[in-house]
Design an enzyme around this catalytic site. Structure first.
Site, PDB file in Angstrom:
ATOM      1  N   ARG A 103      -1.523  -1.052  -7.967  1.00 23.81           N
ATOM      2  CA  ARG A 103      -2.068   0.302  -8.151  1.00 23.81           C
ATOM      3  C   ARG A 103      -0.927   1.295  -8.278  1.00 23.81           C
ATOM      4  O   ARG A 103      -0.036   1.322  -7.432  1.00 23.81           O
ATOM      5  CB  ARG A 103      -2.915   0.714  -6.933  1.00 23.81           C
ATOM      6  CG  ARG A 103      -4.174  -0.038  -6.790  1.00 23.81           C
ATOM      7  CD  ARG A 103      -5.148   0.676  -5.867  1.00 23.81           C
ATOM      8  NE  ARG A 103      -4.607   1.136  -4.594  1.00 23.81           N
ATOM      9  CZ  ARG A 103      -5.308   1.817  -3.704  1.00 23.81           C
ATOM     10  NH1 ARG A 103      -6.576   2.141  -3.957  1.00 23.81           N
ATOM     11  NH2 ARG A 103      -4.782   2.182  -2.568  1.00 23.81           N
ATOM     12  N   THR A 107      -1.821   7.748  -9.447  1.00 19.96           N
ATOM     13  CA  THR A 107      -3.128   7.797 -10.121  1.00 19.96           C
ATOM     14  C   THR A 107      -4.135   6.812  -9.535  1.00 19.96           C
ATOM     15  O   THR A 107      -5.327   6.921  -9.794  1.00 19.96           O
ATOM     16  CB  THR A 107      -2.967   7.456 -11.608  1.00 19.96           C
ATOM     17  OG1 THR A 107      -2.534   6.079 -11.705  1.00 19.96           O
ATOM     18  CG2 THR A 107      -1.942   8.364 -12.287  1.00 19.96           C
ATOM     19  N   ASP A 199      -2.421  -1.594   4.259  1.00 20.31           N
ATOM     20  CA  ASP A 199      -2.059  -2.187   2.973  1.00 20.31           C
ATOM     21  C   ASP A 199      -2.031  -3.710   3.120  1.00 20.31           C
ATOM     22  O   ASP A 199      -1.139  -4.265   3.776  1.00 20.31           O
ATOM     23  CB  ASP A 199      -0.679  -1.658   2.537  1.00 20.31           C
ATOM     24  CG  ASP A 199      -0.341  -2.107   1.125  1.00 20.31           C
ATOM     25  OD1 ASP A 199      -0.384  -3.330   0.863  1.00 20.31           O
ATOM     26  OD2 ASP A 199      -0.052  -1.243   0.283  1.00 20.31           O
ATOM     27  N   ASP A 202       1.235  -5.628   1.885  1.00 18.84           N
ATOM     28  CA  ASP A 202       2.382  -5.432   2.778  1.00 18.84           C
ATOM     29  C   ASP A 202       2.198  -6.188   4.090  1.00 18.84           C
ATOM     30  O   ASP A 202       3.149  -6.775   4.619  1.00 18.84           O
ATOM     31  CB  ASP A 202       2.579  -3.939   3.071  1.00 18.84           C
ATOM     32  CG  ASP A 202       3.211  -3.209   1.896  1.00 18.84           C
ATOM     33  OD1 ASP A 202       3.827  -3.875   1.043  1.00 18.84           O
ATOM     34  OD2 ASP A 202       3.073  -1.971   1.827  1.00 18.84           O
TER      35      ASP A 202
HETATM   36  C1  PRP Z   1      -4.227  -3.468  -3.260  1.00 23.94           C
HETATM   37  C2  PRP Z   1      -5.266  -4.553  -2.978  1.00 23.94           C
HETATM   38  C3  PRP Z   1      -6.098  -4.523  -4.227  1.00 23.94           C
HETATM   39  C4  PRP Z   1      -6.075  -3.070  -4.601  1.00 23.94           C
HETATM   40  C5  PRP Z   1      -7.394  -2.481  -4.239  1.00 23.94           C
HETATM   41  O1  PRP Z   1      -3.251  -3.954  -4.103  1.00 23.94           O
HETATM   42  O2  PRP Z   1      -4.703  -5.804  -2.754  1.00 23.94           O
HETATM   43  O3  PRP Z   1      -5.605  -5.324  -5.275  1.00 23.94           O
HETATM   44  O4  PRP Z   1      -5.027  -2.468  -3.872  1.00 23.94           O
HETATM   45  O5  PRP Z   1      -7.450  -1.172  -4.598  1.00 23.94           O
HETATM   46  P1  PRP Z   1      -8.418  -0.619  -5.736  1.00 23.94           P
HETATM   47  O6  PRP Z   1      -9.779  -1.166  -5.451  1.00 23.94           O
HETATM   48  O7  PRP Z   1      -8.323   0.858  -5.553  1.00 23.94           O
HETATM   49  O8  PRP Z   1      -7.879  -1.066  -7.073  1.00 23.94           O
HETATM   50  P2  PRP Z   1      -1.910  -3.168  -4.451  1.00 23.94           P
HETATM   51  O9  PRP Z   1      -2.093  -2.392  -5.710  1.00 23.94           O
HETATM   52  O10 PRP Z   1      -1.453  -2.405  -3.258  1.00 23.94           O
HETATM   53  O11 PRP Z   1      -0.910  -4.334  -4.815  1.00 23.94           O
HETATM   54  P3  PRP Z   1      -0.363  -5.539  -3.910  1.00 23.94           P
HETATM   55  O12 PRP Z   1      -1.524  -6.480  -3.663  1.00 23.94           O
HETATM   56  O13 PRP Z   1       0.682  -6.143  -4.766  1.00 23.94           O
HETATM   57  O14 PRP Z   1       0.177  -4.970  -2.627  1.00 23.94           O
HETATM   58  N1  URA Z   2      -5.389  -1.504  -0.918  1.00 24.13           N
HETATM   59  C1  URA Z   2      -5.099  -1.922   0.347  1.00 24.13           C
HETATM   60  O1  URA Z   2      -4.304  -2.848   0.528  1.00 24.13           O
HETATM   61  N2  URA Z   2      -5.688  -1.275   1.368  1.00 24.13           N
HETATM   62  C2  URA Z   2      -6.562  -0.275   1.190  1.00 24.13           C
HETATM   63  O2  URA Z   2      -7.091   0.259   2.187  1.00 24.13           O
HETATM   64  C3  URA Z   2      -6.849   0.131  -0.124  1.00 24.13           C
HETATM   65  C4  URA Z   2      -6.254  -0.513  -1.158  1.00 24.13           C
END
Ligand code: PRP
Ligand code: URA
Length: 208
Positions: A103, A107, A199, A202
């Site tokens: 994400r 945005t 997160d 993380d």
């Molecule tokens: C997080 C999570 C989802 C997304 C959800 O990923 O693992 O993929 O956010 O959010 P959304 O419904 O608003 O799209 P992130 O973009 O943080 O990437 P990561 O898994 O690599 O940490």
């Molecule tokens: N992605 C995450 O990992 N946690 C949240 O709460 C929302 C998006």
């Protein structure tokens, strides 16, 4: 409209309490995410079609039932990876595709950096796996990708969702069933689920 299922089980409640706790270490977090992945798989697969086959036991011939369709697990990188082993332990014949999305921090729009699928998407049951359904943007984008590869039987599998993400996903993909371990209260102004677990990526990989 597809189903929205909040999977109720005491073991899931117990493990959710562990992963929600901000003091839980990375190893314990990862283990419990995987274990919840296994537990939710029983519910997700409850209505999979089977076909009869004849099997000879040491005693007699009998009719048994095997899965009628292949299953493809598609984690959304990174955090979706945290549930794959747990699901694969329960469906070891499943193939695994991958979608890389992150994400944009400003945005909240998903940005794609990777996609690779087995060539059985058209006839398979496809499980899109991501622990978090927040705005729904990542799930919607991943489902767009698998639909472009011909997938028709698609289920979203997550741990924590919220009403905003469910609504957006249902609007974009009304044919997709949504399975979540828990549906939380709301999304905050910076796109995090409340109370959520922070997160997920993380916490799984120790990057913060
Ligand atoms: C997080 C999570 C989802 C997304 C959800 O990923 O693992 O993929 O956010 O959010 P959304 O419904 O608003 O799209 P992130 O973009 O943080 O990437 P990561 O898994 O690599 O940490
Ligand atoms: N992605 C995450 O990992 N946690 C949240 O709460 C929302 C998006």
């Amino acid at each position: 409209m597809g189903k929205v299922v909040e999977i109720k089980h005491p073991l899931i409640d117990h493990k959710m309490a562990i992963i929600r706790n901000k003091l839980t270490d990375t190893k314990t977090f990862r283990e419990n995410v995987n274990e919840i992945g296994s537990l939710v798989t029983y519910e997700i697969t409850r209505d999979l079609l089977t076909r009869p086959i004849e099997v000879e036991t040491p005693i007699a011939k009998t009719i048994c039932y095997t899965l009628a369709k292949e299953v493809v697990i598609v984690p959304i990188l990174r955090a979706g990876l945290g549930m794959v082993d747990g699901i694969h332990n329960v469906i070891p014949t499943a193939k695994i595709g991958h979608v890389g999305l992150y994400r944009d921090e400003e945005t909240l729009e998903p940005k794609q950096y990777y996609a690779k699928f087995p060539d059985i998407m058209v006839e398979a049951t496809v499980l899109i796996v991501d622990p978090m359904l927040a705005t729904g943007g990542s799930a919607i984008a991943a489902i767009n990708l698998v639909k472009n590869r011909g997938a028709k039987d698609i289920r979203f599998v997550g741990l924590v969702g919220c009403p905003e993400g469910i609504k957006a996903l249902q609007k974009a993909h009304p044919d997709v069933d949504i399975y979540l371990a828990v549906i939380d209260d709301h999304l905050n102004k910076v796109g995090y689920i409340v109370p959520g677990l922070g997160d997920a990526g993380d916490r799984l990989f120790g990057t913060k």
